[in-house]
Structure formats: structure tokens, C-alpha cells
Design a protein around this motif. Sequence first.
Motif, PDB file in Angstrom:
ATOM      1  N   GLU A 182     -23.650  47.222  24.415  1.00  0.00           N
ATOM      2  CA  GLU A 182     -24.917  47.498  24.296  1.00  0.00           C
ATOM      3  C   GLU A 182     -25.534  48.891  24.105  1.00  0.00           C
ATOM      4  N   TYR A 183     -24.844  49.687  24.320  1.00  0.00           N
ATOM      5  CA  TYR A 183     -25.021  51.368  23.904  1.00  0.00           C
ATOM      6  C   TYR A 183     -24.979  51.280  22.463  1.00  0.00           C
ATOM      7  N   PHE A 184     -23.762  51.066  22.038  1.00  0.00           N
ATOM      8  CA  PHE A 184     -23.539  50.797  20.457  1.00  0.00           C
ATOM      9  C   PHE A 184     -24.515  50.040  19.864  1.00  0.00           C
ATOM     10  N   SER A 185     -25.061  48.926  20.556  1.00  0.00           N
ATOM     11  CA  SER A 185     -25.856  48.189  19.627  1.00  0.00           C
ATOM     12  C   SER A 185     -27.061  48.837  19.598  1.00  0.00           C
ATOM     13  N   MET A 186     -27.729  49.833  20.556  1.00  0.00           N
ATOM     14  CA  MET A 186     -28.727  50.477  20.561  1.00  0.00           C
ATOM     15  C   MET A 186     -28.790  51.450  19.624  1.00  0.00           C
ATOM     16  N   SER A 187     -27.627  52.336  19.769  1.00  0.00           N
ATOM     17  CA  SER A 187     -27.250  53.488  18.687  1.00  0.00           C
ATOM     18  C   SER A 187     -27.434  52.728  17.160  1.00  0.00           C
ATOM     19  N   LEU A 188     -26.791  51.511  16.981  1.00  0.00           N
ATOM     20  CA  LEU A 188     -26.729  50.986  15.655  1.00  0.00           C
ATOM     21  C   LEU A 188     -28.183  50.554  15.189  1.00  0.00           C
TER      22      LEU A 188
END
Length: 204
Positions: A182-188
Motif C-alpha cells: 500500500e505504501y508503495f502504491s501511495m508513493s507511486l
Amino acid sequence: MFSVHQRIFVQVLFTISIGIVSFIGDRLLQQKSEIIRAVSDNLTHATVGGLTWSLILILSKKAILKNISKIFLCFFIASFVDVDHFLIANSWRLHDATHLQKRGFLHCSTLPIMTWLFLLIYSKMLNQPNISDYAWIILTSFLSHHIRDANRRGLWFCPFGSTRPIPYHFYLILSMIFPYLEYFSMSLLDMGIEKGLYNAPYVV
């Protein structure tokens, strides 16, 4: 402000905590008492939801205490998902709510995904980053709940159908890596995180 090693330690601690809480909650489902099973299961969902959002905050280097209300919101929503058991049963009796022949509508993963997508677009159009925060909280609380349930019944993407039940150990691993995904998606997407967050000092 934590050092890099301290921050990694805290991340690992919260990651393992998600797995431990899930495991203990699953063991409590073997209790004979229907009340103990229902309460412990719902509390496990809530705690995993709160821990998941806490870990996302840690990965984001965002102050936990300043965002404690959002952690509790994720905790509450992850618990609230189970209210549809009573709505489908059309009864407030625990026995009726826990012996359903079909899933409640809040257990359909399509619902939080579509809500998340709508809120993100709405937030972007109106330049309201707080709304995108709530979009991610809704997605986190619902999917952390659904992933745990998927061990028994699979993930349900109405109207397309359900996946097969997720193997137990894979479900535990998925629950622990979900905050990172989820954090990766938020960053992306560069959404749901306040400006300057990535360079902000980590504060508890």
C-alpha cells in the motif's frame, strides 16, 4: 528523531506484530464459546487494521501521535465491516449473524476499491489531500479485513466472483507485506501523502 537502524527495528516490530495478532486471533477461533470467537475475531480485524495503518505511517516517516485519530479510524472501520452480518441476518442475535449462507455486501472487495478510486479522483480534482488520506484509510481497513477472511472463503470481487481460499501461511505473509504494498502504491501515485512527507523526520 529515530536513526535508520531504530526505524528499521520499529518497522520489523510492527510487521511481526501484524502476523502475531493474526495468528493469535485465528487460534481463538477454535474456542467453543460463540461469544469469545465473535469478539476475538472482530477485535483481531480491528487491531490488524490499526497496526497496518500505523506501519504505513512509519514507512512514510509520518508522526504517529499526530495521526493517532486516523489509526483509530482504521481500527474502527476494520471492525465495522462485520456489521453486515447482522444486516444480512436481519437480526441482532449473534447466532444468526454468525451462521449465514452468504456474505454481506461489506465483504465485497470491489466496494472499497471503487470508493478509494472515486475519492482519489475527487481529491485530485479539488486539490484536497486530506480526502485522499481517507481514501487510503478506507482501502487499508477493508482490505486488511478481507485478506484475513480470504483464508477461509477467498477474496470476493462482486459481480465477478471469488478467488479460491488463500493458504494459511500465505495469508499471514500477505497480511504482513500488505502495508508495504500500500505504501508503495501511495508513493507511486504520489497521492494521499502530504507535501514534503518523504523528507520529514520520523517522530513518534
